[in-house]
Design a protein around this motif. Structure first.
Motif, PDB file in Angstrom:
ATOM      1  N   LYS A 209       2.294   0.075  -9.057  1.00  0.00           N
ATOM      2  CA  LYS A 209       1.393  -1.056  -8.898  1.00  0.00           C
ATOM      3  C   LYS A 209       2.037  -2.368  -9.339  1.00  0.00           C
ATOM      4  O   LYS A 209       2.551  -2.486 -10.452  1.00  0.00           O
ATOM      5  CB  LYS A 209       0.121  -0.812  -9.721  1.00  0.00           C
ATOM      6  CG  LYS A 209      -0.891  -1.957  -9.665  1.00  0.00           C
ATOM      7  CD  LYS A 209      -1.441  -2.153  -8.266  1.00  0.00           C
ATOM      8  CE  LYS A 209      -2.517  -3.229  -8.230  1.00  0.00           C
ATOM      9  NZ  LYS A 209      -2.994  -3.471  -6.849  1.00  0.00           N
TER      10      LYS A 209
ATOM     11  N   THR B 275       4.279  -3.195  -4.054  1.00  0.00           N
ATOM     12  CA  THR B 275       3.677  -1.931  -4.483  1.00  0.00           C
ATOM     13  C   THR B 275       4.086  -0.798  -3.542  1.00  0.00           C
ATOM     14  O   THR B 275       4.450   0.295  -3.979  1.00  0.00           O
ATOM     15  CB  THR B 275       2.145  -2.050  -4.528  1.00  0.00           C
ATOM     16  OG1 THR B 275       1.773  -3.015  -5.524  1.00  0.00           O
ATOM     17  CG2 THR B 275       1.496  -0.712  -4.861  1.00  0.00           C
TER      18      THR B 275
ATOM     19  N   SER C  75       1.157  -6.520  -2.766  1.00  0.00           N
ATOM     20  CA  SER C  75       0.873  -5.285  -2.031  1.00  0.00           C
ATOM     21  C   SER C  75       2.137  -4.735  -1.388  1.00  0.00           C
ATOM     22  O   SER C  75       2.394  -3.520  -1.403  1.00  0.00           O
ATOM     23  CB  SER C  75      -0.186  -5.555  -0.958  1.00  0.00           C
ATOM     24  OG  SER C  75      -0.420  -4.407  -0.170  1.00  0.00           O
TER      25      SER C  75
END
Length: 267
Positions: free
Chosen positions: A105, A99, A96
């Motif tokens: 992503k 990202t 995360s």
């Protein structure tokens, strides 16, 4: 930020391996401004500079140094805190974070996550060995694509890690801007196989963009979790963040589309 004064670390530049980069992440030497002309120089600058162009250039500069998706002071503080804590994060938390950093992503299988055992009181090399064995490092034969790439926020930090790795007698490529030019480093990467490469983001991005540093066979990209006196890490320092983003987005992510054995670790 200026270049690092490495003091008595010269023994590390004598070895036949690759050299380093300044902590400011810039390969340019400091430039001395030319003396201003007498009389009318201010008026001349005003006539020559287009305010619209200057504003756009400032916006580009600010955007390139952004350390978090938001520009607010509070968001930057949160981002810096997250960067400092990433070495203890799970695979999902690290994915995360990457990202947000890259704007693309990143899946959890691309990261290593915090080790299950408590190895953070040990040496940097011990923490790496928790991921890849020394035996595999010693047997590495691929030129131009080091098995492990360690990304540091400054040349001085890179030298500290070199000292720590020295007793293990592994060949290490020094990819930061000290003493050797980019061309010399390109030749070294082409001529020899290095199980480990240590560098700063700007120089690594330069070598990767030229095609002389490849991630095609690499197994691990280590984002050094070292925190400097101002509480920055390599992933939150404004001077290094744009190059970290470039490395991951332009050179690591394409490899993830082809294979799943290249990982990113916070060590």
């Amino acid at each position: 930020m200026g270049g690092d004064d490495l003091g008595s670390d010269d023994e590390f530049w004598a070895a036949p391996v690759i050299a380093g980069e300044s902590s400011g992440e810039s390969d340019d030497e400091g430039k001395v401004d030319e003396p201003q002309q007498q009389g009318g120089s201010k008026r001349k600058r005003k006539r020559d500079v287009d305010p619209t162009v200057a504003t756009e250039e400032r916006k580009k500069s600010q955007n390139s140094a952004t350390i978090a998706p938001s520009e607010s002071k509070k968001a930057k503080q949160i981002w810096m805190k997250q960067a400092r804590e990433m070495k203890e994060g799970s695979c999902e938390e690290q994915a995360s974070f990457l990202t947000k950093l890259t704007g693309a992503k990143v899946h959890s299988h691309c990261t290593v996550g915090a080790p299950k055992s408590d190895v953070y009181g040990s040496t940097f090399f011990d923490r790496m060995q928790n991921i890849i064995s020394k035996k595999k490092m010693k047997s590495w034969k691929t030129k131009g694509s080091p098995m492990i790439l360690i990304v540091c926020l400054s040349a001085r930090r890179a030298v500290d890690l070199l000292k720590e790795l020295a007793p293990y007698r592994l060949r290490v490529a020094k990819l930061f801007a000290k003493h050797l030019s980019v061309k010399e480093q390109e030749n070294m990467l082409s001529d020899a196989a290095y199980p480990i490469a240590i560098g700063t983001p700007h120089r690594l991005a330069t070598l990767a963009d030229s095609g002389h540093l490849s991630f095609a066979e690499s197994k691990l990209v280590v984002l050094d979790a070292f925190v400097n006196p101002k509480n920055f890490t390599v992933c939150s320092l404004p001077d290094t963040t744009p190059y970290i983003k470039d490395l991951i987005k332009n050179h690591v992510m394409p490899e993830w589309k082809e294979r799943r054995d290249l990982k990113v670790a916070f060590v």
